[in-house]
Write an enzyme that holds these catalytic residues in place. Structure first.
Site, mmCIF file in Angstrom:
data_model
loop_
_atom_site.group_PDB
_atom_site.id
_atom_site.type_symbol
_atom_site.label_atom_id
_atom_site.label_comp_id
_atom_site.label_asym_id
_atom_site.label_seq_id
_atom_site.Cartn_x
_atom_site.Cartn_y
_atom_site.Cartn_z
ATOM 1 C CE LYS A 1 -8.618 -3.184 3.779
ATOM 2 N NZ LYS A 1 -7.533 -2.300 3.350
ATOM 3 C CG ASP B 1 -3.192 4.115 4.150
ATOM 4 O OD1 ASP B 1 -4.249 3.922 4.785
ATOM 5 O OD2 ASP B 1 -2.840 3.402 3.176
ATOM 6 C CD1 TRP C 1 -2.099 -2.157 1.996
ATOM 7 C CD2 TRP C 1 -2.931 -1.372 0.073
ATOM 8 N NE1 TRP C 1 -3.098 -3.005 1.586
ATOM 9 C CE2 TRP C 1 -3.622 -2.553 0.416
ATOM 10 C CE3 TRP C 1 -3.287 -0.701 -1.101
ATOM 11 C CZ2 TRP C 1 -4.650 -3.076 -0.377
ATOM 12 C CZ3 TRP C 1 -4.311 -1.223 -1.897
ATOM 13 C CH2 TRP C 1 -4.980 -2.400 -1.534
HETATM 14 C C1 LIG Z 1 -6.964 -1.822 2.029
HETATM 15 C C2 LIG Z 1 -5.943 -0.765 2.151
HETATM 16 C C3 LIG Z 1 -5.852 0.283 1.209
HETATM 17 C C4 LIG Z 1 -6.739 0.357 -0.020
HETATM 18 O O1 LIG Z 1 -7.989 0.789 0.348
HETATM 19 P P1 LIG Z 1 -9.149 1.026 -0.742
HETATM 20 O O2 LIG Z 1 -10.189 1.700 0.092
HETATM 21 O O3 LIG Z 1 -9.548 -0.313 -1.257
HETATM 22 O O4 LIG Z 1 -8.605 1.900 -1.800
HETATM 23 C C5 LIG Z 1 -4.902 1.250 1.413
HETATM 24 N N1 LIG Z 1 -4.074 1.213 2.464
HETATM 25 C C6 LIG Z 1 -4.124 0.224 3.380
HETATM 26 C C7 LIG Z 1 -3.184 0.233 4.539
HETATM 27 C C8 LIG Z 1 -5.063 -0.794 3.247
HETATM 28 O O5 LIG Z 1 -5.130 -1.778 4.154
#
Ligand SMILES: *Cc1c(COP(=O)(O)O)cnc(C)c1O
Length: 356
Positions: free
Chosen positions: A190, A166, A99
């Site tokens: 998540k 993030d 990511w």
């Molecule tokens: C799942 C995830 C993403 C991607 O998220 P989307 O909402 O599907 O774009 C980005 N960063 C992390 C750490 C993730 O676990």
């Protein structure tokens, strides 16, 4: 038999949040209309989003001078929106997984992007330490929890330049000092809600210093903060479920309590892995995540991997197959996963071990 949901995302949510969403989809507040067939500008929906803002502010103790947003596009859109708005001369990134790499790739499209440290040399099994953040960077970007590799930065670091995180997969898993960050973002799916909503917490005085380039209206943070996240139609149903999840978090006692529970759940599973003759953890111990617990078969038992997956499935374990880039198994132990599910997985691992 109960199914235990260890999915990495979309993932387990509090039962009460799901039930209340189901009720609101049938009839919101007894108004005779569904949550998903009324205007996002109606009084009934405004109350929903305002309660979500208020609860998030309260749970995270967000200081004045920040805005909360619920947008579309997922964390992946933020990978590009962040540099589009804020990369002027140089951006600094910590490369801790797939990511993070995707975020770096997008930043490179907007300008000079420096990777200050990377754990790619050991397939992202640890969080780099002892790196230097360039003092002239516009911002420093981190991924607090690396969902695929099970590593986590479980503290709020000091950064000499504005810090952006993030937090897709560990948001609201612990108390967080929001004042250390200028921007926090993530996909809701998540740890806080269904897929379809992206949460953003942004500091106003940082937001207003945007790069001198054309930024389409929808990709400017100020467009959304000026309209209370209602510039266009927000993801109404996911926001309702997020609001219910936040209510559940508050009823538990807030983020301190949640963190304590998360530590308990992760500790018993890591202990079981560490004391096993069959399984072994993949992440370095001081980098281990509380949210995604990755483990594999020890080399001498490697051929038993499929057998364990089949056995675990027969015992009601769902979503424990590891990501293809790590292999083995991954148990995601997000906020809403009950401790009983973790215990059930441990019992299942022990039973399998005894059967060998
Ligand atoms: C799942 C995830 C993403 C991607 O998220 P989307 O909402 O599907 O774009 C980005 N960063 C992390 C750490 C993730 O676990």
């Amino acid at each position: 038999m109960k199914t235990h949901n260890f999915s990495a995302g979309p993932a387990v949510l509090p039962q009460i949040a799901i039930e209340n969403t189901a009720k609101a989809i049938l009839d919101l507040n007894g108004i005779g209309l569904s949550l998903i067939e009324i205007s996002h500008r109606s009084k009934d929906f405004e109350a929903v989003i305002n309660e979500a803002f208020a609860l998030m502010k309260e749970l995270l103790d967000i200081p004045e001078g920040y805005h909360i947003l619920f947008l579309g596009g997922g964390a992946s859109t933020q990978f590009a929106t962040v540099p589009m708005n804020f990369l002027k001369t140089k951006a600094a990134y910590l490369e801790t997984g797939v990511w993070a790499k995707k975020a770096i790739k997008e930043a490179k499209g907007f300008g000079n992007t420096v990777v200050v440290a990377s754990s790619a040399d050991k397939n992202f099994t640890y969080i780099p330490k002892g790196y230097e953040i360039p003092k002239d960077a516009d911002y420093f970007h981190i991924t607090t929890n690396n969902t695929i590799y099970g590593t986590e930065i479980r503290y709020d670091m000091d950064s000499p330049v504005p810090l952006i995180a993030d937090m897709s997969s560990d948001f609201l898993s612990r108390p967080t000092d929001v004042s250390k960050y200028v921007l926090i973002y993530g996909g809701a799916q998540k740890n806080i809600g269904p897929a379809g909503a992206t949460f953003v917490i942004i500091k106003d005085d940082f937001m207003n210093k945007i790069a001198d380039r054309h930024i389409p209206t929808m990709f400017k943070y100020s467009t959304h903060t000026a309209e209370g996240s209602m510039f266009n139609t927000p993801p109404v149903m996911p926001i309702f479920t997020i609001k219910e999840t936040l209510k559940w978090l508050k009823s538990l006692g807030g983020l301190k309590t949640m963190e304590k529970i998360n530590i308990e759940k992760a500790s018993i599973l890591y202990d079981a892995i560490d004391s096993s003759k069959v399984f072994t953890g993949t992440a370095e111990k001081d980098s281990r995540s509380l949210m995604n617990i990755c483990f594999v078969m020890k080399p001498e038992y490697a051929e038993k991997e499929e057998a364990f997956l089949t056995f675990a499935k027969s015992k009601g374990m769902s979503g424990i197959k590891g990501h293809r880039s790590v292999g083995g198994f991954r148990a995601s132990t997000y906020n809403a996963l009950p401790k009983e599910s973790v215990q059930a997985l441990i019992d299942c691992m022990k039973e399998f071990e005894r059967s060998l």
